[in-house]
Design a protein around this motif. Structure first.
Motif, PDB file in Angstrom:
ATOM      1  N   ASP A  24      45.742  40.790  39.532  1.00 43.92           N
ATOM      2  CA  ASP A  24      46.146  41.907  38.668  1.00 43.92           C
ATOM      3  C   ASP A  24      44.994  42.284  37.748  1.00 43.92           C
ATOM      4  OD1 ASP A  24      48.636  41.796  39.806  1.00 43.92           O
ATOM      5  OD2 ASP A  24      49.465  40.509  38.231  1.00 43.92           O
ATOM      6  N   SER A  52      52.898  51.592  35.538  1.00 43.97           N
ATOM      7  CA  SER A  52      54.033  50.714  35.805  1.00 43.97           C
ATOM      8  C   SER A  52      55.088  51.514  36.543  1.00 43.97           C
ATOM      9  CB  SER A  52      54.608  50.162  34.507  1.00 43.97           C
ATOM     10  OG  SER A  52      55.825  49.526  34.751  1.00 43.97           O
ATOM     11  N   LEU A  85      58.114  50.654  36.915  1.00 43.97           N
ATOM     12  CA  LEU A  85      59.354  50.640  36.132  1.00 43.97           C
ATOM     13  C   LEU A  85      59.304  51.694  35.037  1.00 43.97           C
ATOM     14  CD1 LEU A  85      59.906  46.794  35.832  1.00 43.97           C
ATOM     15  CD2 LEU A  85      60.969  48.388  37.428  1.00 43.97           C
ATOM     16  N   ASP A  86      58.133  51.801  34.377  1.00 42.43           N
ATOM     17  CA  ASP A  86      57.983  52.842  33.358  1.00 42.43           C
ATOM     18  C   ASP A  86      58.123  54.214  33.987  1.00 42.43           C
ATOM     19  OD1 ASP A  86      57.610  50.908  31.513  1.00 42.43           O
ATOM     20  OD2 ASP A  86      55.419  51.067  31.464  1.00 42.43           O
ATOM     21  N   LEU A  95      48.793  48.208  39.931  1.00 34.47           N
ATOM     22  CA  LEU A  95      50.098  47.656  39.583  1.00 34.47           C
ATOM     23  C   LEU A  95      50.064  46.137  39.557  1.00 34.47           C
ATOM     24  CD1 LEU A  95      52.246  49.906  41.934  1.00 34.47           C
ATOM     25  CD2 LEU A  95      52.172  50.067  39.447  1.00 34.47           C
ATOM     26  N   GLU A 133      55.425  43.142  40.003  1.00 35.26           N
ATOM     27  CA  GLU A 133      56.223  44.360  39.891  1.00 35.26           C
ATOM     28  C   GLU A 133      56.275  45.108  41.214  1.00 35.26           C
ATOM     29  OE1 GLU A 133      55.885  48.615  37.662  1.00 35.26           O
ATOM     30  OE2 GLU A 133      55.398  46.828  36.494  1.00 35.26           O
ATOM     31  N   ARG A 147      58.651  43.374  43.453  1.00 31.31           N
ATOM     32  CA  ARG A 147      60.051  43.559  43.052  1.00 31.31           C
ATOM     33  C   ARG A 147      60.540  44.947  43.463  1.00 31.31           C
ATOM     34  NH1 ARG A 147      58.895  40.863  38.063  1.00 31.31           N
ATOM     35  NH2 ARG A 147      58.472  42.899  37.113  1.00 31.31           N
ATOM     36  N   TYR A 148      59.617  45.880  43.542  1.00 28.87           N
ATOM     37  CA  TYR A 148      59.942  47.268  43.845  1.00 28.87           C
ATOM     38  C   TYR A 148      60.305  47.438  45.317  1.00 28.87           C
ATOM     39  CZ  TYR A 148      59.557  52.351  43.138  1.00 28.87           C
ATOM     40  OH  TYR A 148      59.801  53.694  43.010  1.00 28.87           O
ATOM     41  N   ASP A 150      64.896  33.615  40.706  1.00 24.31           N
ATOM     42  CA  ASP A 150      65.271  34.650  39.735  1.00 24.31           C
ATOM     43  C   ASP A 150      66.707  34.397  39.249  1.00 24.31           C
ATOM     44  OD1 ASP A 150      62.845  35.949  39.963  1.00 24.31           O
ATOM     45  OD2 ASP A 150      63.533  37.199  41.632  1.00 24.31           O
TER      46      ASP A 150
END
Length: 626
Positions: free
Chosen positions: A351, A358, A360-361, A455, A459, A462-463, A486
């Motif tokens: 990363d 992001s 998620l953002d 990214l 994340e 997870r996407y 999780d």
């Protein structure tokens, strides 16, 4: 080039690059984490060395007292013989007990320090290992990794606990003994010192040869473990194709080579012990010869000669211990070289320090736009997520042997796309690049307009959810194999099971969701393991779903259940499907046809059949085979 020549070249090259001092310094941060243990153990060196060094002196004083020699200490000369002997016995017993107690305490502290260092290195090594790119595991046998993270790491704790501190203790003891000897009689002390110097050089020579032999032995041990692991993992093929005798012969040859290399280490280790035994005897003989000559000239007393005979033994005892501990250190440095190779392996995919985007953002960023669209007249233009874009992507596993060539396509949000092509066309490579298990050689990949290199990996993964052909099962219960670490509530787990039509199967297990599964799920069928993989994907509610021959191992009845669950799971999600059975992908939005890493056709099932290209050929061949 033979494996032995390769090992020798590897050893010399690495030894040139990383000297022993640098290897030792890599252990220092782990020791600092337990500095109190280390400092306490070091402080005990002085009283232990003094207690050990004064014992021959006290015995010499006893002889001088009995013979009433002038070398007797003043505080003993004016006392009756038995009273003086009682004092010497009391002092001698005190030093013996003190040395025994302090040595025991120091040994405990050092062993605790060694185990702590070992645990810290093993933890860091495991974390680094699991952070490496898949490319590293493609070229590295599992057996070698197991050897390095178990037996190699186990040796490293001894470098500090038994080796380094022990050598400092032995050297300190030798210096104290030499200091006392020179203060008593410098000629005999000088004789022992002269004998000490050449033997030290000989020991260092043998230890270097031991180091080289030990490096080769551990390389052979890695190969041995690799063969063992390979045969256990492939036991079905070994037995079905009657390879037991052939594989046993391969293992025997490797085992014999390992045995030969181990014999070399034993030879050099034994050479050190034998050399020290001979030198110890020669030292005593030298002390008797020179001491006798001085005694006849009235330049030496019997008490002093007795003390020096004991000192001749005591002086070489630390050297003998030094040699044994030096062997431990050499083994530790060999292990440290191999562990350092692994720790220095670069993490190819990592990363960025400050990711600018992001997903998620971005998802939340669309909320305002969605609200605006709801307030407008056209409420059907709600933005969707899950766009995948490949821009001039080239990829090669090694050098310029490209597996994928100039791929340029867009998969729209919510679109279902199938990847089709002969074996080796690059279908699985596309998935690996999309999940960022590998980096493109050229070009870039974007998800919802964001370069996936921008990214965080966690994340990105997870996407999207990937369901592979072989569902891997970890040792543990059913629940943990669905959640994979999780946190999800029991209700969420059961909902995911219901969604993928496996709740009934789980209910039939002996302990339902708490049923313990064996390593690799050997107490489940292939279809049952695959059902668990679908539940893992469903519970994470991904925006992108990837199916890599996900239903290939299912029977007809199970596949019907899964297909029904998939139809619901795919609603509103972007999907990429790899399938060799073309009948399963007729209803997708588009089909990408790959050949030798190039996208040669794309379109719907009906469109591709009309063109009469590769897809049409593959479809007709499968229809003929049914």
């Amino acid at each position: 080039m033979s494996i032995y020549q390769s090992s020798r070249k590897s050893y010399k090259k690495h030894h040139w690059r990383n000297n022993d001092w640098r290897l030792f310094l890599r252990l220092v941060p782990y020791a600092r984490r337990n500095s109190k243990l280390l400092i306490t153990a070091m402080l005990l060196l002085l009283p232990i060395a003094l207690a050990n060094a004064v014992q021959p002196l006290l015995i010499g004083q006893a002889v001088s007292l009995i013979r009433n020699e002038p070398s007797t200490y003043t505080f003993l000369q004016n006392r009756p013989l038995f009273q003086g002997l009682y004092i010497i016995q009391g002092l001698l017993l005190t030093t013996i007990l003190l040395r025994a107690i302090l040595t025991g305490v120091q040994g405990y502290l050092l062993q605790k320090l060694g185990q702590t260092i070992t645990a810290g290195i093993r933890q860091d090594l495991f974390h680094h290992l699991t952070s490496l790119a898949v490319r590293f595991f493609d070229r590295t046998p599992v057996g070698k990794l197991v050897t390095r993270i178990t037996s190699d790491v186990e040796v490293l704790g001894d470098v500090f606990s038994t080796g380094a501190i022990g050598i400092i203790s032995d050297m300190f003891s030798m210096l104290v003994i030499l200091g006392l000897m020179f203060s008593i009689q410098w000629q005999l002390a000088a004789l022992l010192l002269v004998m000490l110097l050449p033997v030290s050089g000989l020991i260092i020579y043998f230890q270097r040869r031991y180091r080289q032999a030990n490096y080769k032995a551990r390389e052979e041990l890695s190969i041995l473990n690799s063969q063992l692991q390979e045969n256990v993992m492939g036991i079905n093929v070994v037995q079905l194709f009657r390879r037991e005798q052939y594989n046993a012969e391969l293992f025997r040859a490797t085992n014999q080579r390992y045995n030969q290399r181990t014999d070399e280490t034993i030879f050099y280790d034994s050479a050190v012990s034998a050399t020290l035994e001979w030198i110890g005897l020669i030292a005593i003989a030298g002390v008797l010869w020179l001491g006798g000559w001085l005694l006849l000239g009235n330049n030496l007393t019997f008490g002093t000669l007795s003390a020096f005979i004991l000192y001749a033994q005591r002086l070489f005892d630390p050297l003998r211990d030094f040699a044994e501990k030096f062997t431990v250190i050499q083994s530790g440095f060999t292990a440290m070289e191999r562990v350092s190779d692994l720790l220095d392996e670069p993490i190819e995919i990592s990363d960025r320090a400050n990711p600018r985007f992001s997903l998620l953002d971005q998802q939340f960023g669309y909320i305002d736009e969605i609200i605006a669209n709801l307030e407008s007249e056209d409420t059907h233009q709600t933005p969707q997520l899950g766009e995948i874009r490949f821009e001039n992507v080239w990829f090669a596993y090694k050098d310029d042997d490209y597996i994928l060539k100039d791929l340029d396509f867009v998969i729209h949000p919510g679109e279902k796309v199938a990847l089709v092509g002969p074996t080796g066309a690059g279908k699985s490579s596309i998935i690996r690049l999309l999940c960022r298990l590998y980096e493109p050689t050229q070009g870039r990949i974007l998800v919802d307009g964001v370069d996936i290199r921008e990214l965080p990996q966690a994340e990105l993964r997870r996407y999207m959810s990937v369901i592979l052909q072989d569902g891997f099962v970890f040792a543990g219960d059913v629940k943990s194999n669905i959640t994979l670490g999780d946190y999800y509530t029991p209700e969420e787990i059961e909902a995911a099971a219901q969604k993928t039509n496996i709740a009934e199967f789980i209910a039939q297990l002996p302990a339902s969701y708490h049923t313990q599964l064996r390593e690799r799920g050997t107490n489940l069928s292939s279809g049952q393991k695959q059902l668990l993989a679908f539940a893992r994907a469903a519970i994470r509610n991904p925006q992108i779903l990837v199916l890599d021959e996900a239903t290939a191992s299912l029977d007809v009845a199970t596949e019907a259940l899964i297909q029904q669950a998939l139809n619901e799971l795919l609603i509103g999600r972007t999907a990429i499907i790899i399938a060799h059975r073309l009948s399963t992908i007729r209803d997708v939005d588009r089909i990408f046809v790959l050949k030798r890493g190039e996208l040669i056709e794309q379109g719907s099932h009906e469109e591709l059949l009309k063109t009469g290209g590769l897809y049409s050929t593959l479809h007709n061949l499968q229809m003929l085979g049914t």
